[in-house]
Motif scaffolding. Sequence first.
Motif, PDB file in Angstrom:
ATOM      1  N   GLN A  75       0.825  -1.205   0.000  1.00 46.39           N
ATOM      2  CA  GLN A  75       0.000   0.000   0.000  1.00 46.39           C
ATOM      3  C   GLN A  75       0.867   1.267   0.000  1.00 46.39           C
ATOM      4  OE1 GLN A  75      -3.231   0.109  -0.540  1.00 46.39           O
ATOM      5  NE2 GLN A  75      -3.362  -2.126  -0.538  1.00 46.39           N
ATOM      6  N   ARG A  76       1.959   1.224   0.742  1.00 45.27           N
ATOM      7  CA  ARG A  76       2.818   2.402   0.881  1.00 45.27           C
ATOM      8  C   ARG A  76       3.579   2.730  -0.403  1.00 45.27           C
ATOM      9  NH1 ARG A  76       7.182   3.285   5.744  1.00 45.27           N
ATOM     10  NH2 ARG A  76       7.869   5.343   5.104  1.00 45.27           N
ATOM     11  N   TYR A  77       4.053   1.685  -1.120  1.00 47.80           N
ATOM     12  CA  TYR A  77       4.979   1.909  -2.232  1.00 47.80           C
ATOM     13  C   TYR A  77       4.451   1.519  -3.614  1.00 47.80           C
ATOM     14  CZ  TYR A  77       8.578   2.514   1.372  1.00 47.80           C
ATOM     15  OH  TYR A  77       9.314   2.953   2.444  1.00 47.80           O
ATOM     16  N   ARG A  78       3.286   0.990  -3.709  1.00 42.58           N
ATOM     17  CA  ARG A  78       2.813   0.502  -5.008  1.00 42.58           C
ATOM     18  C   ARG A  78       2.741   1.601  -6.054  1.00 42.58           C
ATOM     19  NH1 ARG A  78      -3.247  -1.556  -3.827  1.00 42.58           N
ATOM     20  NH2 ARG A  78      -3.345  -1.839  -6.052  1.00 42.58           N
ATOM     21  N   ASP A  79       2.339   2.806  -5.652  1.00 40.63           N
ATOM     22  CA  ASP A  79       2.247   3.910  -6.616  1.00 40.63           C
ATOM     23  C   ASP A  79       3.616   4.399  -7.065  1.00 40.63           C
ATOM     24  OD1 ASP A  79      -0.514   3.798  -6.515  1.00 40.63           O
ATOM     25  OD2 ASP A  79      -0.687   5.405  -5.038  1.00 40.63           O
ATOM     26  N   ARG A  80       4.660   3.992  -6.348  1.00 38.64           N
ATOM     27  CA  ARG A  80       6.027   4.364  -6.730  1.00 38.64           C
ATOM     28  C   ARG A  80       6.743   3.223  -7.450  1.00 38.64           C
ATOM     29  NH1 ARG A  80       9.037   6.465  -1.724  1.00 38.64           N
ATOM     30  NH2 ARG A  80      10.672   6.663  -3.287  1.00 38.64           N
ATOM     31  N   GLY A  81       6.045   2.102  -7.683  1.00 40.10           N
ATOM     32  CA  GLY A  81       6.630   1.035  -8.488  1.00 40.10           C
ATOM     33  C   GLY A  81       7.020  -0.228  -7.749  1.00 40.10           C
ATOM     34  N   LEU A  82       6.496  -0.453  -6.539  1.00 37.34           N
ATOM     35  CA  LEU A  82       6.772  -1.708  -5.836  1.00 37.34           C
ATOM     36  C   LEU A  82       5.661  -2.708  -6.108  1.00 37.34           C
ATOM     37  CD1 LEU A  82       8.415  -3.427  -3.750  1.00 37.34           C
ATOM     38  CD2 LEU A  82       6.801  -2.574  -2.036  1.00 37.34           C
ATOM     39  N   VAL A  83       6.063  -3.946  -6.347  1.00 33.60           N
ATOM     40  CA  VAL A  83       5.138  -5.062  -6.415  1.00 33.60           C
ATOM     41  C   VAL A  83       5.553  -6.039  -5.315  1.00 33.60           C
ATOM     42  CG1 VAL A  83       4.312  -7.026  -7.770  1.00 33.60           C
ATOM     43  CG2 VAL A  83       4.780  -4.839  -8.896  1.00 33.60           C
ATOM     44  N   VAL A  84       4.607  -6.424  -4.483  1.00 34.95           N
ATOM     45  CA  VAL A  84       4.829  -7.514  -3.534  1.00 34.95           C
ATOM     46  C   VAL A  84       4.185  -8.733  -4.180  1.00 34.95           C
ATOM     47  CG1 VAL A  84       4.294  -8.429  -1.240  1.00 34.95           C
ATOM     48  CG2 VAL A  84       4.845  -5.994  -1.522  1.00 34.95           C
ATOM     49  N   LEU A  85       4.925  -9.834  -4.255  1.00 31.21           N
ATOM     50  CA  LEU A  85       4.406 -11.069  -4.833  1.00 31.21           C
ATOM     51  C   LEU A  85       4.475 -12.160  -3.790  1.00 31.21           C
ATOM     52  CD1 LEU A  85       3.390 -12.835  -7.155  1.00 31.21           C
ATOM     53  CD2 LEU A  85       5.784 -13.145  -7.850  1.00 31.21           C
ATOM     54  N   GLY A  86       3.315 -12.631  -3.351  1.00 27.37           N
ATOM     55  CA  GLY A  86       3.241 -13.737  -2.402  1.00 27.37           C
ATOM     56  C   GLY A  86       3.283 -15.063  -3.152  1.00 27.37           C
ATOM     57  N   VAL A  87       4.132 -15.966  -2.649  1.00 27.32           N
ATOM     58  CA  VAL A  87       4.274 -17.291  -3.263  1.00 27.32           C
ATOM     59  C   VAL A  87       4.003 -18.343  -2.177  1.00 27.32           C
ATOM     60  CG1 VAL A  87       5.793 -18.856  -4.536  1.00 27.32           C
ATOM     61  CG2 VAL A  87       6.016 -16.379  -4.853  1.00 27.32           C
ATOM     62  N   PRO A  88       2.739 -18.745  -2.012  1.00 26.14           N
ATOM     63  CA  PRO A  88       2.422 -19.735  -0.985  1.00 26.14           C
ATOM     64  C   PRO A  88       3.201 -21.031  -1.223  1.00 26.14           C
ATOM     65  CG  PRO A  88       0.423 -18.753  -1.872  1.00 26.14           C
ATOM     66  CD  PRO A  88       1.550 -18.306  -2.742  1.00 26.14           C
ATOM     67  N   SER A  89       3.673 -21.601  -0.123  1.00 28.26           N
ATOM     68  CA  SER A  89       4.441 -22.839  -0.216  1.00 28.26           C
ATOM     69  C   SER A  89       4.159 -23.708   0.999  1.00 28.26           C
ATOM     70  CB  SER A  89       5.941 -22.521  -0.289  1.00 28.26           C
ATOM     71  OG  SER A  89       6.678 -23.721  -0.347  1.00 28.26           O
TER      72      SER A  89
END
Length: 191
Positions: A75-89
């Motif tokens: 939420q904080r950085y997405r507009d500046r170009g961050l993608v968080v990618l969750g990889v369930p394992s």
Amino acid sequence: MSLRNRYIAAAAAAAISMMGAVSAMAASAYDFTFQGIDGKPLPLSQFRGQTVLVVNTASQCGFTPQYKGLEALWQRYRDRGLVVLGVPSDDFGGQEPGNASQIKDFCEVNYSIDFPMADKTVVSGSGAHPFYRWAADELGVLAQPRWNFHKYLIGPDGRLVSWFSTITDPEAERVREAIEELLPQPAPPKS
């Protein structure tokens, strides 16, 4: 061993060798594709030019509350170009037993997750997804996931920049600083 069995064994060995070669030939994270939690392909190339934090996750782990910090980063950085990618394992302690729908529901209901998620993926050992084998080749054995919520940081050019262990909180200062250094968009001016 019959001729047929030798042929099958040789074909299997060639396929395994080819998978390793593909991993070794990869020039960047953009060369890899996960399966999305929605069942569709999730190519990392769609995030070209962005900073990506790839995190192997689990719903029944002592570190599961890190989902809150991951969503906060998103939420904080997405507009500046961050993608968080969750990889369930389910690799560590069998702590992700659900199917894609159950995992998605758990994340949305309990943590309001709306960052991209892959489907359940093997992240360790010889059967690890090619991205994880490549990451180990790039950053070394110490950078391999040893438990849930291991984090890899990918720069906008697709190269692996850093990694953070399970015990490193997603909102830790060193994680935020590393992300901020890579963000393609500048911080908004302070008012």
